[in-house]
Design a protein around this motif. Structure first.
Motif, PDB file in Angstrom:
ATOM      1  N   GLY A 583       0.824  -1.205   0.000  1.00  0.00           N
ATOM      2  CA  GLY A 583       0.000   0.000   0.000  1.00  0.00           C
ATOM      3  C   GLY A 583       0.845   1.235   0.000  1.00  0.00           C
ATOM      4  O   GLY A 583       2.046   1.185   0.150  1.00  0.00           O
ATOM      5  N   SER A 585      -0.382   3.705   1.981  1.00  0.00           N
ATOM      6  CA  SER A 585      -0.828   4.363   3.206  1.00  0.00           C
ATOM      7  C   SER A 585      -0.605   3.438   4.372  1.00  0.00           C
ATOM      8  O   SER A 585      -0.340   2.261   4.217  1.00  0.00           O
ATOM      9  N   ARG A 586      -0.716   3.998   5.539  1.00  0.00           N
ATOM     10  CA  ARG A 586      -0.506   3.181   6.740  1.00  0.00           C
ATOM     11  C   ARG A 586      -1.607   2.148   6.901  1.00  0.00           C
ATOM     12  O   ARG A 586      -1.472   1.220   7.676  1.00  0.00           O
ATOM     13  N   GLU A 587      -2.693   2.330   6.161  1.00  0.00           N
ATOM     14  CA  GLU A 587      -3.809   1.395   6.265  1.00  0.00           C
ATOM     15  C   GLU A 587      -3.379  -0.028   5.937  1.00  0.00           C
ATOM     16  O   GLU A 587      -3.980  -0.972   6.381  1.00  0.00           O
TER      17      GLU A 587
ATOM     18  N   ARG B 340      -2.164  14.021   3.660  1.00  0.00           N
ATOM     19  CA  ARG B 340      -2.567  13.080   2.611  1.00  0.00           C
ATOM     20  C   ARG B 340      -2.414  11.623   3.036  1.00  0.00           C
ATOM     21  O   ARG B 340      -3.116  10.746   2.535  1.00  0.00           O
ATOM     22  N   ASN B 341      -1.484  11.366   3.931  1.00  0.00           N
ATOM     23  CA  ASN B 341      -1.277   9.980   4.375  1.00  0.00           C
ATOM     24  C   ASN B 341      -2.505   9.397   5.043  1.00  0.00           C
ATOM     25  O   ASN B 341      -2.654   8.189   5.133  1.00  0.00           O
ATOM     26  N   ALA B 342      -3.357  10.284   5.557  1.00  0.00           N
ATOM     27  CA  ALA B 342      -4.521   9.794   6.304  1.00  0.00           C
ATOM     28  C   ALA B 342      -5.775   9.759   5.438  1.00  0.00           C
ATOM     29  O   ALA B 342      -6.857   9.482   5.929  1.00  0.00           O
ATOM     30  N   PHE B 344      -6.440   7.874   2.513  1.00  0.00           N
ATOM     31  CA  PHE B 344      -6.830   6.693   1.724  1.00  0.00           C
ATOM     32  C   PHE B 344      -6.500   5.384   2.422  1.00  0.00           C
ATOM     33  O   PHE B 344      -5.609   5.325   3.249  1.00  0.00           O
ATOM     34  N   ARG B 345      -7.205   4.365   1.991  1.00  0.00           N
ATOM     35  CA  ARG B 345      -6.832   2.992   2.318  1.00  0.00           C
ATOM     36  C   ARG B 345      -6.201   2.374   1.077  1.00  0.00           C
ATOM     37  O   ARG B 345      -6.370   2.873  -0.026  1.00  0.00           O
ATOM     38  N   HIS B 346      -5.513   1.266   1.263  1.00  0.00           N
ATOM     39  CA  HIS B 346      -4.811   0.707   0.110  1.00  0.00           C
ATOM     40  C   HIS B 346      -5.737  -0.055  -0.823  1.00  0.00           C
ATOM     41  O   HIS B 346      -5.358  -0.405  -1.933  1.00  0.00           O
ATOM     42  N   GLN B 347      -6.962  -0.267  -0.384  1.00  0.00           N
ATOM     43  CA  GLN B 347      -7.898  -1.032  -1.221  1.00  0.00           C
ATOM     44  C   GLN B 347      -8.971  -0.080  -1.755  1.00  0.00           C
ATOM     45  O   GLN B 347      -9.587   0.660  -0.981  1.00  0.00           O
TER      46      GLN B 347
END
Lengths: 593, 422
Positions: A583, A585-587, B340-342, B344-347
Motif C-alpha cells: 500500500g 498508506s498506513r492502512e 494526505r497519508n490519512a 486513503f486505504r490501500h484497497q
C-alpha cells in the motif's frame, strides 16, 4: 508431465529477454522464452519512456553513453513506430552552476553524442513553459519510446523467426547436474500460472534476462549475483507540458528529467536502493521531490494536474560495487557463469538501459554462440520489426485514424482513444489474463480517468466475446439468444498494428477466444483492474484527480454496486499481482488487523 | 434583495430552492455547473449499507437513526427525514416523474445494476420499479450490439448466480441510432419519435416470452420519457424496466429537469456558469457572494445564503499536493485531516471507504456551519448535502437522501428562524 526441449531458454519477458529471443531466433537457434507475468510487467513497463541519446551519462558514465548513442541510432530504424522524434534539451537553470555545461559539451564530443548549443530564446520558443531564467541549452537526439509496444514487436519478430514465447510461466527452479565445482544448467522447471501445470524445459543454454530478479534466478543455479535494485519513482502529469525531452544540465540526480510520451509528460526519477524488487511503496516525499524539482524546470508544474505515480526497479550491476545505486554504472554487464562460477550452460545479462536492450541481447548471444561452439552472426542491427512502414509515432496518430474512419462510436476508452476493435484484436492475439495486460497492449485505462469508464466496458466486452461467439453474432445479426460457449481458437500473435484504430476497424473476422475464461470472470477482471489503477493513484490524489477518483466511486459503488457482486471475495491466482507493491498508506497494516 | 441565495444546483441546492420558493421566498440558485444529478443512477438512495460493517439495510429510515450521532441523518431525526422525502416525491409527481413509494413505508428496493449486482434504493422512478428482484417474473435483459455501456450477458450471469431468473438478448443498435456517437443521452432522444418507439416495441415483442419482464438500458426518452415507456409497455404487453448506465445519466437528467420545472413554476431562478469566487462578511453576517461571468464579476446580495456545492465530486472542496483540503467558497472549518497519508486505504473497494470522503463541513442541527466549539461561523449561512461532515454518501448509498432531506429541512428551519418569507 510434458517436457520441452530447446536450444536456448530465455528467462524474462522484458525488453532484454525479448531482445535475446529475437536475436537468437534470427541467428537460427531454437528459442523458448518464459516470463512469469505479462510481457513488460517488470521494469520495462515502468520506466519513463526515454530513448537516451547518451547525453545524461557523458560526464558520469561514458561507457553507458557510448552504448546509448550507438543503439539510439539503430532503434530508430528497427523499431520506428515505437519512437517519437521529440529531440531533447539539456538546460542550465540558475541552480546548475559551475563548469558542468562546458564539461558536458566536451564529453558529448568525446562520446560522439551529437550536441548543438542553441540560444535560450530559441529553446523557449519551442517550449514556452520552460523556466525563462535558463542560461544555456544543448540539443541532443533524445526521443521518447513506447517500451510496451517495442517489447511486443520484438516478441512478434522473435516469433516470426521461430521463437516460442510463454507468458505467465514462472520459473520454479533451474535444473542442474554435476558437482559443486563442475556444474551445468540443463534448463528450468516452470509452472503455467494460469493452469497450474508444471513441466521442464531442457536447453543447451539458459540465459537469464530477469532484470531486477536476476539475483533470484542465479541463486537457483547455485551462484550469487548481487543486483543493486535501484528504485525509481516517476510521476505522470495529465498534460503533455513539453514536446521535447527536458534534462537538467548537471550530474544525474533526482527529478531532473521530463519526458513527453503519448498524451502525458513524465517526471523522473528517484534512485534508491531497495531490498526487494517487488516492494515498491511510493512515499509522499518522493512525489513531493519530483514536483519540487519539476518546478525548477517548468515553474508552476506542481500546481498542474497529476495523473499517476509509479515505481520501477533498475537492475543495476557492478562487480564488487558497494556505493549508492545512483553511482552504479548504467552500462550493460554480461556474466559468464562458466568462468566466474564454474557453472556451464548459464549466462546472465543485466545492467544497461532500455535504450541498450538490443546491444545487451547481441552481447549475450555472442557469448552463447562461443560456448555452444557455433559461429552465427547477429542480424538484429539491420532487421526491422514488423510494421515500421507506419513511420515514427506522432501524437495525433490515434485521433487522426478515429476521425478519418469515423470510429467515434467504437471508442471504449475515450482518454486513450481505444476502440472496441483494438481491444478485441489485442485480446485475441495476445494472451490476456487481466485487464492490465490490455493496458500494456493498447493503453487501456492509462488516461485521466484511470479506468473509470473503460474498466466496466472492457470487462463486459471480454465476457460478451467469451460467452457469445462473434461469428455467431455475424451470422445472425438479429436478436441472438445467448447460451453458447464459443470455440477456443488458437490466437495468432500479430502486434504490428495493435495500436492502430484504423487497422482494427473491422474486428469481426477474429474468432473469440475463451482461453483462461475460467480464471478471469468479468467480476474479478473489474475488481482487480480498479485496484491496480488505485494503487498508482493514491500517491498523487488531490485536486482534480481526487475529484476524478470520486467519480469512479460514484460509478463503481453507487451506480453499479460492483463492491457487492457475486465472487467479490474470490481470490484469483492473479489477484495478488495487484497487491505485491504494497500500500501507499498506513492502512496497509491495519487492514489486515 | 434576495431572501435566499443557493449556491449549487445539485439535488441539495435544488431541493432547498424549491422548498424556499414554494414557501414564498425570493430565491436564486447560482451554480458553476449542473452537479452530480447528471451522473448518478436517478434513484433516491437513502441508506443502503451500514458505514462500518457494510451490512445491507432493509429499513433505511429506522436504520438511519442507528448511525453515529454526528451523521447528518441523526442531526435530522427520522421525522424530518421522512417528511422531506415525502415532500420531494410529491413535487416529482407534480412534474409527472413519479417515484412511487413502496407499500411498506420504510423498505429498501433492490434493483439490478448494469453489471448485475443488486443495488439498494429507497425511491426509484416508475420506469425502474419492475426490476425489483423480489418480483417473481423472470427477467429478459435486452442489450444492443455495439452499445458500450450495457452488457446483458454479464448482468444475467450475475443475476443467475444470485438466484434470480434471467436471460439475455440483443437487438441491433441501428434500430434506434444511425449517429456516429453512441452517447446514452443521444440514444434516448433518438427513441422519442413514435416511429422509433414502434420499431423497438415490435422487436421486443418478438423476443419476449409470456410472463417475462424486460430490462433495458436507461435510454427510454428524455423529455418524452413517460410516453416512450408507457407505449412500449402497452405494445409489448410486458412490464419494462430501465437499468441505469454509466454517466451521463438519462434518469438523472430527467430528475434535474423535473426539479427545474418545479422551481420555475414556484418563481425561483437558476443561473448557470457562475462560479462563486469571493464573498464579503460583516461580523457574523454574509453580505454578498461574488461570481465570475463573461463580462464582469457579479455580486449577489441576499439575506440568507445556503451552501450546496457538494462534496469532492460536486466541487465543494478542493485539495492540493501539500495535503491542504479546503471548502472552496467560505473556507469553513472541516473535519478532514490536513495530511494526505490519512486520506486513503490501500484497497479501492474497501468496505469502510476512503477516509478523505467522509470529512466535510461541521454543522449544528439547524445545518449552520459551526466552529469546533459549536458556535455558528456566520448567522445567515446554512450548509447542506455533500459538503456535510461525518457521512460518505456514495459509500453508504445515502447520496440523494442526505441531499434532499438536509436541503429541505435546513430551508424550513431557516424560514422558521428568520421569518424571512412568511
Amino acid at each position: 508431465m510434458k517436457n520441452l526441449n530447446t536450444e536456448i531458454l530465455v528467462i524474462g519477458g522484458g525488453s532484454t529477454g525479448t531482445g535475446v529471443a529475437w536475436d537468437a531466433a534470427l541467428r537460427g537457434f531454437q528459442v523458448t522464452l518464459v516470463e512469469k507475468r505479462d510481457l513488460t510487467h517488470g521494469t520495462t513497463g515502468r520506466y519513463h519512456g526515454l530513448l537516451h541519446s547518451g547525453g545524461r551519462y557523458v560526464v558520469k558514465d561514458p561507457r553507458s553513453a557510448v552504448e546509448c548513442i550507438h543503439e539510439n541510432q539503430i532503434l530508430r530504424h528497427t523499431h520506428t513506430q515505437c519512437i517519437e522524434e521529440t529531440s531533447g534539451f539539456f538546460v542550465v537553470t540558475p541552480e546548475d552552476e559551475g563548469d558542468f555545461p562546458d564539461k558536458f559539451k566536451a564529453a558529448c564530443a568525446a562520446c560522439r553524442v551529437p550536441c548543438t548549443e542553441i540560444s535560450a530564446q530559441e529553446a523557449l520558443r519551442h517550449e514556452p513553459l520552460l523556466n525563462p531564467r535558463i542560461s544555456r541549452v544543448f540539443e541532443v537526439p533524445d526521443a521518447s519510446a513506447d517500451s510496451f509496444l517495442a517489447t511486443h514487436l520484438t516478441a512478434q519478430a522473435a516469433r516470426q523467426a521461430g521463437a516460442q514465447i510463454l507468458v505467465y510461466h514462472e520459473v520454479l527452479d533451474l535444473i542442474t547436474e554435476g558437482t559443486e565445482q563442475d556444474r551445468r544448467v540443463l534448463g528450468a522447471k516452470v509452472r503455467d500460472v494460469a493452469t497450474g501445470e508444471e513441466f521442464n524445459i531442457y536447453a543447451n543454454m539458459t540465459i537469464s534476462a530477469a532484470g531486477a530478479w536476476a539475483g533470484q534466478v542465479a541463486r537457483m543455479a547455485g551462484c550469487t549475483v548481487n543486483i543493486i535494485p535501484g528504485k525509481g519513482v516517476m510521476v505522470a502529469m495529465n498534460h503533455r507540458v513539453v514536446n521535447t525531452v527536458i534534462n537538467r544540465c548537471k550530474m544525474p540526480s533526482d527529478g531532473d528529467i521530463i519526458v513527453p510520451i503519448h498524451t502525458v509528460a513524465v517526471i523522473g526519477t528517484t534512485d534508491e536502493r531497495v531490498s526487494d524488487p517487488e516492494k515498491l511503496r511510493i512515499e509522499p516525499w518522493e512525489v513531493q521531490l519530483m514536483l519540487d524539482e519539476g518546478d525548477k524546470l517548468l515553474p508552476g508544474l506542481s500546481k498542474a494536474r497529476v495523473l499517476r505515480a509509479w515505481a520501477g526497479v533498475r537492475p543495476l550491476y557492478q562487480e564488487g560495487f558497494k556505493g549508492e545505486s545512483r553511482d552504479a554504472t548504467r552500462a550493460l554487464t554480461l556474466l559468464d557463469h562458466q568462468s566466474r562460477d564454474g557453472i556451464a550452460g548459464f549466462l546472465t545479462i543485466t545492467g544497461g538501459k532500455w535504450t541498450t536492450f538490443r546491444l545487451m541481447a547481441e552481447t549475450v548471444v555472442d557469448k552463447a554462440c562461443e560456448q555452444l561452439g557455433t559461429r552465427k552472426p547477429c542480424a538484429t542491427e539491420t532487421t526491422p520489426v514488423p510494421g515500421i512502414e507506419q513511420g515514427h509515432y506522432w501524437l495525433g496518430h490515434r485521433l487522426h485514424e478515429v476521425e478519418e474512419n469515423r470510429l467515434q462510436g467504437e471508442l471504449i476508452c475515450e482518454c486513450e482513444l481505444v476502440t472496441r476493435g483494438m481491444l478485441e484484436q489485442a485480446t485475441q492475439r495476445n494472451p490476456t489474463i487481466t485487464l492490465d495486460d490490455l493496458r500494456r497492449d493498447i493503453r487501456l485505462g492509462m488516461g485521466p480517468c484511470q479506468g473509470g469508464f473503460c474498466t466496466m466496458r472492457a470487462a463486459g466486452i471480454l465476457h460478451e466475446n467469451v460467452t457469445l461467439g462473434m461469428q455467431n453474432m455475424k451470422a445472425s445479426p438479429d436478436a441472438e439468444l445467448v447460451n453458447r460457449k464459443s470455440q477456443i481458437v488458437n490466437p495468432e500473435w500479430d502486434v504490428a498494428y495493435m495500436q492502430s484504430p484504423a487497422h482494427n476497424a473491422t474486428a469481426d473476422e477474429v474468432a473469440p477466444s475463451a482461453q483462461h475464461s475460467a480464471l478471469s470472470t468479468p467480476n474479478l477482471l473489474l475488481r482487480d483492474f480498479l485496484q491496480e489503477r488505485w494503487k498508482g493513484l493514491t500517491p498523487v490524489l488531490w485536486g482534480q484527480q481526487l475529484k476524478q477518483a470520486r467519480l469512479d466511486e460514484l460509478i463503481y459503488l453507487s451506480i453499479l454496486n460492483s463492491d457487492h457482486l457475486p465472487d467479490a471475495d474470490t481470490i484469483s491466482p492473479l489477484t495478488d499481482f495487484y497487491h505485491f507493491d504494497g500500500g501507499t498508506s498506513r492502512e496497509a497494516e491495519s487492514d489486515h488487523a | 434583495m434576495l431572501d435566499l441565495l443557493v449556491i449549487g444546483a445539485g439535488l441539495a441546492g435544488l431541493s432547498a430552492a424549491v422548498a424556499a420558493a414554494k414557501a414564498g421566498l425570493n430565491v436564486r440558485v447560482i451554480a458553476k455547473g449542473q452537479g452530480v444529478t447528471h451522473w448518478h443512477a436517478g434513484t433516491l438512495d437513502v441508506l443502503g449499507y451500514l458505514p462500518l460493517t457494510d451490512a445491507p439495510i432493509q429499513a433505511p429510515l429506522a436504520a438511519s437513526q442507528t448511525l453515529p450521532p454526528e451523521h447528518p441523518y441523526r442531526l435530522l431525526g427520522e421525522t424530518r427525514l421522512r417528511d422531506a422525502l415525502a415532500m420531494f416525491s410529491d413535487w416529482l409527481a407534480a412534474s409527472k416523474l413519479a417515484y412511487p413509494s413502496s407499500a411498506t413505508p420504510d423498505q429498501n428496493l433492490w434493483l439490478p445494476s448494469a453489471v448485475g449486482a443488486v443495488r439498494p434504493t429507497f425511491l426509484a422512478p416508475q420506469a425502474q420499479l419492475a426490476g425489483d428482484v423480489s418480483r417473481p417474473e423472470p427477467m429478459l435483459i435486452v442489450g444492443f450490439h455495439g452499445l458500450r455501456d450495457f452488457y446483458p450477458q454479464w448482468i444475467v450471469e450475475n443475476l443467475t448466480k444470485q438466484g434470480y431468473l434471467a436471460r439475455a438478448a440483443f437487438l441491433p443498435l441501428n434500430m434506434i441510432n444511425e449517429l456516429l456517437e453512441r452517447n446514452n443521452v443521444q440514444l434516448a432522444e433518438q427513441l422519442e419519435p413514435p416511429s422509433a418507439r414502434g420499431r423497438l416495441a415490435a422487436a421486443l415483442k418478438k423476443l419476449c416470452q409470456p410472463g417475462e419482464r424486460i430490462g433495458l438500458p436507461a435510454i427510454l426518452g428524455v423529455n418524452e420519457h413517460l410516453a416512450v415507456w408507457q407505449d412500449l409497455q402497452t405494445e409489448v404487453d410486458a412490464p419494462i424496466f430501465e437499468i441505469p448506465t454509466l454517466p451521463p445519466s438519462v434518469p438523472g437528467i430527467r430528475l434535474y429537469r423535473a426539479l427545474q420545472q418545479q422551481l420555475m413554476a414556484a418563481g425561483g431562478r437558476i443561473e448557470m456558469n457562475m462560479e462563486a469566487l469571493a464573498f464579503k462578511a460583516e461580523g457574523q453576517q454574509i453580505q454578498w457572494v461574488e461570481t465570475a461571468t463573461s463580462a464582469r464579476p457579479l455580486k449577489h446580495y441576499a439575506k440568507n445564503f445556503l451552501l450546496a456545492t457538494g462534496g469532492v465530486l460536486g466541487g465543494g472542496f478542493n485539495s492540493d499536493h501539500t495535503g491542504r483540503f479546503w471548502e472552496t467558497i467560505f473556507d469553513l472549518p472541516l473535519t478532514v485531516p490536513q495530511d494526505r497519508n490519512a486520506w486513503f486505504r490501500h484497497q479501492f473497494l474497501h468496505p469502510q471507504g476512503q477516509p478523505v470522503f467522509s470529512g466535510g463541513v461541521l454543522v449544528n442541527d439547524h445545518f449552520q456551519p459551526v466552529e469546533q466549539n459549536g458556535t455558528p461561523v456566520y448567522n445567515n449561512l446554512w450548509a447542506v448535502g455533500g459538503v456535510l461532515a461525518h457521512a460518505d454518501p456514495i459509500r453508504e448509498r445515502s447520496l440523494e437522501g442526505i441531499a434532499i432531506a438536509t436541503g429541505i429541512s435546513a430551508t424550513q428551519g431557516m424560514i422558521a428562524q428568520t421569518h424571512a418569507g412568511v
